[in-house]
Motif scaffolding. Structure first.
Motif, PDB file in Angstrom:
ATOM      1  N   ALA A  72       0.831  -1.208   0.000  1.00 17.48           N
ATOM      2  CA  ALA A  72       0.000   0.000   0.000  1.00 17.48           C
ATOM      3  C   ALA A  72       0.869   1.263   0.000  1.00 17.48           C
ATOM      4  O   ALA A  72       0.541   2.241  -0.678  1.00 17.48           O
ATOM      5  N   SER A 100      -7.377   6.267  -4.291  1.00 18.26           N
ATOM      6  CA  SER A 100      -7.219   4.858  -3.910  1.00 18.26           C
ATOM      7  C   SER A 100      -5.865   4.647  -3.220  1.00 18.26           C
ATOM      8  O   SER A 100      -5.785   3.906  -2.238  1.00 18.26           O
ATOM      9  N   SER A 120      -6.115   6.173   0.336  1.00 17.70           N
ATOM     10  CA  SER A 120      -6.994   5.382   1.206  1.00 17.70           C
ATOM     11  C   SER A 120      -6.345   4.080   1.626  1.00 17.70           C
ATOM     12  O   SER A 120      -6.436   3.680   2.795  1.00 17.70           O
ATOM     13  N   SER A 121      -5.684   3.389   0.671  1.00 21.59           N
ATOM     14  CA  SER A 121      -5.079   2.107   1.035  1.00 21.59           C
ATOM     15  C   SER A 121      -3.941   2.326   2.031  1.00 21.59           C
ATOM     16  O   SER A 121      -3.796   1.580   3.003  1.00 21.59           O
ATOM     17  N   GLY A 133      -5.431   2.986   5.442  1.00 22.15           N
ATOM     18  CA  GLY A 133      -5.874   1.753   6.093  1.00 22.15           C
ATOM     19  C   GLY A 133      -4.726   1.072   6.830  1.00 22.15           C
ATOM     20  O   GLY A 133      -4.864   0.669   7.989  1.00 22.15           O
TER      21      GLY A 133
END
Lengths: 156, 156
Positions: free
Chosen positions: B42, B96, B99-100, B103
């Motif tokens: 990520a 994306s 966000s990854s 996380g």
């Protein structure tokens, strides 16, 4: 009244909403069935964002069904603006939820040592992966709806 | 020629591109300066997506500067369509990526036991957090550009 694929009040629109709703529900279901999902904030966020998508898509599917039965026209500027706003907000939350869960899933399944998934009792990496894949497909269907609604709003 | 805030070939547009470019560069810099970032897919994806955003925004900033100096008009349908397409693809990848990485960062900093960040030698959770925060701000500025470009395309 525009005859665009997937526009509100059409059978194709109903199918698109039904697809979004069922895939998002399946994603939530797979995540809930995996043990220990609540240990990661990203997985809880995925459930929340997919839950919102289920509510939104189910609501619009019911509206499409009602419009199909009563042959109502849903394409007025106020309603389409509302659909555009809701679709874009939901799509943004779905994409960020799916991406953050994907980051954590890849970390568990690949980046940590390869036996990490097996070594944790009751830890189901395959369910996390299926849930994330379903969330991305559901988001893709929602992105199609977003673009159709924007196109409709520009044409109205 | 529309006098919209942030439109291409305007000083506000140049500032917006400069902001996106510098924040994305800072995000990449903070992530690269954190040890062990390459252990998570990520974080590598965040660097790749922010790198793409740096290239795209820097290119458009140069174009804006050239247009400002030579007083050229960049608002023709072909160019604006290209900007819309590039902006939306870059924004999707940036969101994306951010966000990854978010996380995984939340997992490290909060979900695993609270001393996880300190217990790993050379592990800098605060740099991961700053990098992710900068990536989200950079994406927010890019999202503003996306909407301006779409607005311009609809008005042309």
């Amino acid at each position: 009244m525009k005859e665009l694929f997937g526009s509100p009040g059409k059978f194709s629109g109903l199918m698109l909403r039904f697809g979004q709703c069922s895939l998002a529900s399946a994603s939530v279901g797979f995540m809930l069935s995996a043990h220990n999902f609540y240990n990661s904030t990203a997985f809880c966020y995925l459930i929340a964002s997919m839950g919102l998508q289920v509510l939104w898509s189910f609501g619009l599917a019911c509206l499409d069904l009602h419009a199909l039965r009563s042959k109502r026209n849903l394409q007025n500027p106020v309603l389409v603006s509302l659909f555009v706003f809701g679709d874009w907000v939901t799509a943004f939350l779905s994409l960020s939820g799916a991406s953050s869960a994907a980051g954590v899933t890849v970390l568990y399944a690949r980046d940590l040592n390869t036996d990490y998934c097996k070594s944790q009792p009751g830890f189901s990496c395959i369910r996390f992966q299926i849930s994330v894949a379903l969330a991305f497909i559901s988001w893709f269907l929602l992105a199609i709806s977003c673009h159709i609604m924007l196109w409709l709003l520009a044409a109205l």
